[in-house]
Each structure stands twice: as structure tokens, then as C-alpha cells.
Enzyme design. Structure first.
Site, PDB file in Angstrom:
ATOM      1  N   ASP A  35      77.366 126.609 -28.874  1.00 41.10           N
ATOM      2  CA  ASP A  35      78.114 126.473 -27.628  1.00 41.10           C
ATOM      3  C   ASP A  35      77.476 127.299 -26.503  1.00 41.10           C
ATOM      4  OD1 ASP A  35      79.831 125.114 -29.271  1.00 41.10           O
ATOM      5  OD2 ASP A  35      81.571 126.383 -28.876  1.00 41.10           O
ATOM      6  N   HIS A 183      76.749 130.558 -30.824  1.00 42.63           N
ATOM      7  CA  HIS A 183      76.637 130.474 -29.371  1.00 42.63           C
ATOM      8  C   HIS A 183      75.207 130.806 -28.957  1.00 42.63           C
ATOM      9  CE1 HIS A 183      80.912 131.082 -30.134  1.00 42.63           C
ATOM     10  NE2 HIS A 183      81.137 130.508 -28.956  1.00 42.63           N
TER      11      HIS A 183
END
Length: 215
Positions: A35, A183
Site C-alpha cells: 500500500d 507498505h
């Protein structure tokens, strides 16, 4: 007292919210997701590590970062990974009205399409912070989006946990078909750069294949 966020999504939550995608029960496969990118260095590091293991992944991109770093975004595509929408500006669903939130998602879609150059088969969407209201979910569902959440949360962004703890929790909670969240961001980079290579190596040695999400 700090709010406890579990590494492993509770089964009761999956059973209650069955329209969200939490995992994919496919034999000997795992699903890495990233992400908040793309950004220089961190996303590039991720791509290098994935290539070493011939691993595919799914990148939930912020539209504004795609605009800033189009060459890195195109590299994700050229290396055969899947793309998902993570809004244009990383909006919190619980703090945005429906129209603003939906427009932000559509803007991200347009940005993705500008650089993708081919038809996007999957309309994958991951809400920032994992926040999504029922009303916003229904709006997205009617427009053909699949909400993708997760089975295992790496917590790589959490600077209060050591990289060793981060690694062990991912290894302990991951099982066949798990969707794992990392992430590709500056905040997560300290843990990510330690954990990701070890996760890839550990599960590759156990015979797992890392695949992208395709529905």
C-alpha cells in the site's frame, strides 16, 4: 492505552463481512500486497526483492504518487504485478462524505488508466486505514469494485515494534491463501527492508508461490 490492532484478522470478522476479500484459499499460494506507493527507492527495493523469487504481488497505489513517479508505476506494470486503487490522496472514509470519497477513487482510476495503457480487468480497491462504511461500500459495489482487505497485517509502519517482532508475527500468522499487507512507504521502510526478503525466502523454501490477486 494504545489501541491493539491484531496481526491476524479474526475469523468472526471475515464471517460477518463476507463481501470483502480477506484471503484466497488456493493451495500453496500467498498474496503479498503493498500500500501507499509508488515512491523512489522503497518501491524499487520491493520490485528487486520480488524479482529474485519470481514473485508477483498486488500494489494498491495512491494516485498522487503515480503522478509524481510514473516511471516507477510503469515498472510495476512491466514486471507483471497487479494494480489496485488506494484513492488519489489517501482519504479516510470515515472523515469524507460519499461524493468526495467516490470522486477521489475515480480520480485515482483515471490516473491509473493514463499510465496502464491497456484495459484494467480487475477493479481492486483497498480503503486507506482499512476504513469503509456500509454506505460507501454499497456505492463501490454497484460500480464493480472488489474491496480487498487482508488476512495478515504486517504492521511494518509501526515504529514502536522491532523489525524482528514484525518478521516473527508475519511468519507465525501467515497460512495458505493469506493476503499479507506491507507498505512501500518511507515510514515502513525500516521494517520492510528487513522483513520482506526473509518472508520471501522463508515461504519459498516451504514451496509456496507468491501470486498477484486476479478475480
Amino acid at each position: 492505552m494504545a489501541k491493539l490492532i491484531p496481526y491476524k484478522t479474526p475469523k468472526i470478522l471475515k464471517q460477518f463481512f463476507t463481501t470483502y476479500l480477506w484471503d484466497l484459499d488456493i493451495e500453496n499460494k500467498l498474496y503479498l500486497t503493498f500500500d501507499d506507493g509508488p515512491i523512489p527507492e522503497v518501491t524499487e527495493f520491493v520490485l528487486e526483492q520480488l524479482a529474485k523469487y519470481n514473485a508477483k504481488a498486488t500494489f494498491f497505489c495512491i494516485g498522487n504518487n503515480i503522478k509524481k513517479h510514473p516511471d516507477i508505476f510503469k515498472k510495476i506494470i512491466s514486471e507483471g504485478h497487479a494494480i489496485g486503487n488506494h484513492t488519489m490522496h489517501h482519504l479516510k472514509a470515515w472523515k469524507s462524505n460519499g461524493e468526495i470519497y467516490l470522486n477521489n477513487i475515480h480520480e485515482c482510476d483515471k490516473t491509473i488508466q493514463q499510465h496502464y495503457k491497456t484495459e484494467i480487468k480487475n477493479k481492486l480497491f483497498r480503503p486507506p486505514y482499512g476504513q469503509i462504511s456500509y454506505s460507501k461500500f454499497k456505492l463501490l459495489e454497484r460500480q464493480g469494485y472488489q474491496i480487498v482487505l487482508w488476512d495478515v497485517l504486517s504492521k511494518d509502519w509501526d515504529r514502536t515494534i522491532s523489525r524482528e517482532v514484525c518478521l516473527q508475527n508475519v511468519l507465525q500468522h501467515t497460512e495458505q491463501g493469506s493476503i499479507i499487507v506491507f507498505h512501500d512507504s518511507i515510514k515502513a521502510s525500516k521494517n520492510l527492508t528487513y522483513v520482506l526478503p526473509r518472508v520471501l525466502n522463508h515461504f519459498s523454501e516451504k514451496g509456496f508461490v507468491f501470486d498477484k490477486i486476479e478475480l
